[in-house]
Design a protein around this motif. Structure first.
Motif, PDB file in Angstrom:
ATOM      1  N   ARG A  74       0.824  -1.208   0.000  1.00  0.00           N
ATOM      2  CA  ARG A  74       0.000   0.000   0.000  1.00  0.00           C
ATOM      3  C   ARG A  74       0.858   1.257   0.000  1.00  0.00           C
ATOM      4  N   SER A  75       1.977   1.216   0.705  1.00  0.00           N
ATOM      5  CA  SER A  75       2.825   2.402   0.841  1.00  0.00           C
ATOM      6  C   SER A  75       3.496   2.798  -0.469  1.00  0.00           C
ATOM      7  N   LYS A  76       3.502   1.920  -1.444  1.00  0.00           N
ATOM      8  CA  LYS A  76       4.072   2.269  -2.744  1.00  0.00           C
ATOM      9  C   LYS A  76       3.168   3.213  -3.531  1.00  0.00           C
ATOM     10  N   PHE A  77       1.896   3.241  -3.188  1.00  0.00           N
ATOM     11  CA  PHE A  77       0.934   4.005  -3.968  1.00  0.00           C
ATOM     12  C   PHE A  77       0.272   5.126  -3.182  1.00  0.00           C
ATOM     13  N   ILE A  78      -0.066   4.884  -1.941  1.00  0.00           N
ATOM     14  CA  ILE A  78      -0.840   5.858  -1.177  1.00  0.00           C
ATOM     15  C   ILE A  78       0.120   6.667  -0.318  1.00  0.00           C
ATOM     16  N   THR A  79       0.633   7.735  -0.923  1.00  0.00           N
ATOM     17  CA  THR A  79       1.541   8.667  -0.275  1.00  0.00           C
ATOM     18  C   THR A  79       0.989  10.074  -0.477  1.00  0.00           C
ATOM     19  N   PRO A  80       1.374  11.018   0.377  1.00  0.00           N
ATOM     20  CA  PRO A  80       0.855  12.387   0.212  1.00  0.00           C
ATOM     21  C   PRO A  80       1.112  12.977  -1.171  1.00  0.00           C
ATOM     22  N   ASP A  81       2.332  12.834  -1.687  1.00  0.00           N
ATOM     23  CA  ASP A  81       2.641  13.391  -3.004  1.00  0.00           C
ATOM     24  C   ASP A  81       1.814  12.724  -4.101  1.00  0.00           C
ATOM     25  N   ASN A  82       1.691  11.403  -4.025  1.00  0.00           N
ATOM     26  CA  ASN A  82       0.944  10.688  -5.048  1.00  0.00           C
ATOM     27  C   ASN A  82      -0.533  11.069  -5.012  1.00  0.00           C
ATOM     28  N   VAL A  83      -1.071  11.207  -3.827  1.00  0.00           N
ATOM     29  CA  VAL A  83      -2.475  11.608  -3.703  1.00  0.00           C
ATOM     30  C   VAL A  83      -2.682  12.995  -4.303  1.00  0.00           C
ATOM     31  N   GLN A  84      -1.774  13.926  -4.060  1.00  0.00           N
ATOM     32  CA  GLN A  84      -1.916  15.263  -4.625  1.00  0.00           C
ATOM     33  C   GLN A  84      -1.794  15.251  -6.148  1.00  0.00           C
ATOM     34  N   ASN A  85      -0.951  14.383  -6.681  1.00  0.00           N
ATOM     35  CA  ASN A  85      -0.882  14.234  -8.139  1.00  0.00           C
ATOM     36  C   ASN A  85      -2.204  13.693  -8.682  1.00  0.00           C
ATOM     37  N   LEU A 140     -16.964  -7.677  -2.253  1.00  0.00           N
ATOM     38  CA  LEU A 140     -18.237  -7.603  -2.960  1.00  0.00           C
ATOM     39  C   LEU A 140     -18.005  -7.682  -4.472  1.00  0.00           C
ATOM     40  N   PRO A 141     -19.072  -7.772  -5.274  1.00  0.00           N
ATOM     41  CA  PRO A 141     -18.884  -7.947  -6.720  1.00  0.00           C
ATOM     42  C   PRO A 141     -17.972  -6.912  -7.368  1.00  0.00           C
ATOM     43  N   ASN A 142     -18.001  -5.668  -6.894  1.00  0.00           N
ATOM     44  CA  ASN A 142     -17.141  -4.655  -7.517  1.00  0.00           C
ATOM     45  C   ASN A 142     -15.663  -4.860  -7.187  1.00  0.00           C
ATOM     46  N   PHE A 143     -15.364  -5.490  -6.059  1.00  0.00           N
ATOM     47  CA  PHE A 143     -13.972  -5.845  -5.787  1.00  0.00           C
ATOM     48  C   PHE A 143     -13.509  -6.878  -6.809  1.00  0.00           C
ATOM     49  N   TYR A 144     -14.361  -7.868  -7.065  1.00  0.00           N
ATOM     50  CA  TYR A 144     -14.013  -8.875  -8.064  1.00  0.00           C
ATOM     51  C   TYR A 144     -13.811  -8.226  -9.435  1.00  0.00           C
ATOM     52  N   ALA A 145     -14.639  -7.220  -9.767  1.00  0.00           N
ATOM     53  CA  ALA A 145     -14.487  -6.541 -11.053  1.00  0.00           C
ATOM     54  C   ALA A 145     -13.120  -5.892 -11.178  1.00  0.00           C
ATOM     55  N   ILE A 146     -12.607  -5.308 -10.093  1.00  0.00           N
ATOM     56  CA  ILE A 146     -11.274  -4.698 -10.149  1.00  0.00           C
ATOM     57  C   ILE A 146     -10.208  -5.764 -10.382  1.00  0.00           C
ATOM     58  N   THR A 147     -10.393  -6.955  -9.823  1.00  0.00           N
ATOM     59  CA  THR A 147      -9.406  -8.011 -10.028  1.00  0.00           C
ATOM     60  C   THR A 147      -9.385  -8.520 -11.460  1.00  0.00           C
ATOM     61  N   ARG A 148     -10.372  -8.158 -12.282  1.00  0.00           N
ATOM     62  CA  ARG A 148     -10.323  -8.528 -13.695  1.00  0.00           C
ATOM     63  C   ARG A 148      -9.252  -7.726 -14.412  1.00  0.00           C
ATOM     64  N   TYR A 149      -8.864  -6.609 -13.851  1.00  0.00           N
ATOM     65  CA  TYR A 149      -7.796  -5.787 -14.414  1.00  0.00           C
ATOM     66  C   TYR A 149      -6.430  -6.367 -14.056  1.00  0.00           C
ATOM     67  N   ASN A 150      -6.307  -6.852 -12.854  1.00  0.00           N
ATOM     68  CA  ASN A 150      -5.081  -7.504 -12.385  1.00  0.00           C
ATOM     69  C   ASN A 150      -5.496  -8.471 -11.282  1.00  0.00           C
ATOM     70  N   HIS A 151      -5.150  -9.732 -11.430  1.00  0.00           N
ATOM     71  CA  HIS A 151      -5.652 -10.775 -10.540  1.00  0.00           C
ATOM     72  C   HIS A 151      -4.896 -10.793  -9.215  1.00  0.00           C
ATOM     73  N   SER A 152      -5.107  -9.769  -8.419  1.00  0.00           N
ATOM     74  CA  SER A 152      -4.382  -9.629  -7.164  1.00  0.00           C
ATOM     75  C   SER A 152      -5.256  -8.924  -6.148  1.00  0.00           C
ATOM     76  N   ASN A 153      -5.370  -9.510  -4.940  1.00  0.00           N
ATOM     77  CA  ASN A 153      -6.103  -8.844  -3.859  1.00  0.00           C
ATOM     78  C   ASN A 153      -5.459  -7.504  -3.500  1.00  0.00           C
ATOM     79  N   HIS A 154      -4.135  -7.490  -3.403  1.00  0.00           N
ATOM     80  CA  HIS A 154      -3.433  -6.258  -3.054  1.00  0.00           C
ATOM     81  C   HIS A 154      -3.676  -5.176  -4.104  1.00  0.00           C
ATOM     82  N   TYR A 155      -3.578  -5.552  -5.365  1.00  0.00           N
ATOM     83  CA  TYR A 155      -3.776  -4.589  -6.441  1.00  0.00           C
ATOM     84  C   TYR A 155      -5.167  -3.969  -6.361  1.00  0.00           C
ATOM     85  N   ALA A 156      -6.187  -4.791  -6.245  1.00  0.00           N
ATOM     86  CA  ALA A 156      -7.559  -4.282  -6.240  1.00  0.00           C
ATOM     87  C   ALA A 156      -7.810  -3.372  -5.045  1.00  0.00           C
ATOM     88  N   MET A 157      -7.307  -3.750  -3.884  1.00  0.00           N
ATOM     89  CA  MET A 157      -7.514  -2.912  -2.707  1.00  0.00           C
ATOM     90  C   MET A 157      -6.746  -1.600  -2.830  1.00  0.00           C
TER      91      MET A 157
END
Length: 359
Positions: A118-129, A329-346
């Motif tokens: 999670r820390s690779k993506f959710i950072t203050p700078d990244n959120v502002q971008n 829920l079903p929309n979580f599964y939909a995100i995993t269709r983009y990349n088959h990873s629990n971490h990725y979808a979350m």
């Protein structure tokens, strides 16, 4: 995406920004470097080429035969283009690194895996971008929601995780990546051969110079990192200019939203609900299916009410000192269709929500 490459997006983020395809114009249809059945090439890329990394390769010859027979490509031009493709040994090494390998050892216990990811993506700078991207393309994001029912935070989350909102779309020439994987990577040669076929059809249809287009080491393209097969099925001309350009943020926004609509996104549905309880031995992951009664009997309860007859997956995330559980829920599964990873979808969901909340 897949189809998209299911490779971890973190690897794609190691690359620098890609070149964008040139905008096509009416003059291209009479361009002397584009014949009937061929594709546009700049003067520097045209002409007969001798040798090359894939010369005298029987698989290449068979591929050219198929493209001429099946799609009417010009044999000599296609031969000359493939002769300019480079074999990239480092691409094969990266692919092998990501290939599934047998293991005899089970989980080793809590290790903060989710916190690190999670820390690779959710950072203050990244959120502002992400806020800046959302504000700049607010109209396109709203129109995508109206058209496809997918909220802006999901589209923003995907593009943020995949390419940092266009900052890191990859610098590998797509022709080189796909030729290497089609002709010198036997483990998945059939799949990547299909991607190369679709890529050539795409550049012919969209009047791109295929020797200019760059993306990930696996051939993924643009803001949303679509593979060519995903382009064929889900990409849309969302800016109305008559062409589909995944390096254009508006087309990318519409294409990502269309992808999710086609993979069962439920309008106004949530993605996941956090659970109270612990059951480390219970099977988890986006592929699992439980009734609420089954999870209740294992000691779980949702922090907000869910429909009694709803089937859910059980998601488990390593927080270092404990596991955090969620009802998928079903929309979580939909995100995993983009990349088959629990971490990725979350990460996609939580990044998008963080950007939304910061606006």
């Amino acid at each position: 995406m897949r189809y998209l490459a299911t490779f971890l997006p973190v690897v794609a983020l190691l690359s620098a920004c890609s070149s964008q395809p040139k905008t096509a114009s009416a003059e291209l249809h009479s361009n002397p470097f584009k014949g009937n059945g061929g594709f546009l090439l700049e003067p520097a890329h045209s002409g007969t080429v001798l040798g090359g990394d894939f010369s005298n390769n029987q698989a290449v010859n068979a591929f050219i035969d198929k493209m001429v027979r099946k799609h009417g490509f010009e044999r000599q031009q296609l031969h000359n283009v493939l002769a300019q493709a480079k074999n990239l040994d480092w691409v094969i090494r990266l692919m092998d690194r990501q290939a599934p390998t047998p293991t005899t050892q089970g989980p080793t216990g809590l290790n903060s895996a989710w916190i690190r990811y999670r820390s690779k993506f959710i950072t203050p700078d990244n959120v502002q971008n992400g806020v800046a991207f959302w504000n700049q393309y607010r109209d396109a994001l709203q129109r995508a929601q109206q058209t496809y029912g997918v909220p802006p935070e999901i589209i923003v989350g995907i593009i943020g995780v995949e390419t940092r909102w266009g900052r890191v779309m990859g610098k590998t020439r797509i022709l080189d990546a796909l030729a290497t994987l089609s002709f010198n990577y036997m483990r998945r040669a059939e799949y990547f051969g299909g991607e190369l076929e679709t890529f050539l059809l795409m550049v012919r249809e969209e009047n791109n110079d295929l020797l200019d287009l760059r993306g990930s080491f696996a051939g993924a393209m643009g803001y949303g990192q679509f593979m060519p097969s995903a382009f064929k099925q889900y990409a849309v001309d969302f800016n109305g200019d008559g062409h589909i350009n995944l390096w254009d943020p508006v087309d990318a926004i519409g294409s990502v939203a269309h992808y999710f609509q086609q993979h069962g996104w439920l309008t106004n549905g949530t993605v996941a609900v956090q659970a109270n309880g612990q059951a480390p031995g219970l099977e988890s992951g986006f592929k699992t299916r439980y009734t609420l009664a089954q999870l209740a009997s294992a000691g779980f309860s949702p922090i907000i009410p869910l429909e009694n007859n709803q089937q859910v997956s059980l998601l488990k995330f390593d927080m270092g000192t404990r596991y955090q559980y969620w009802y998928g829920l079903p929309n979580f599964y939909a995100i995993t269709r983009y990349n088959h990873s629990n971490h990725y979808a979350m990460a996609v969901w939580q990044l998008g929500e963080a950007v939304r909340d910061a606006r």
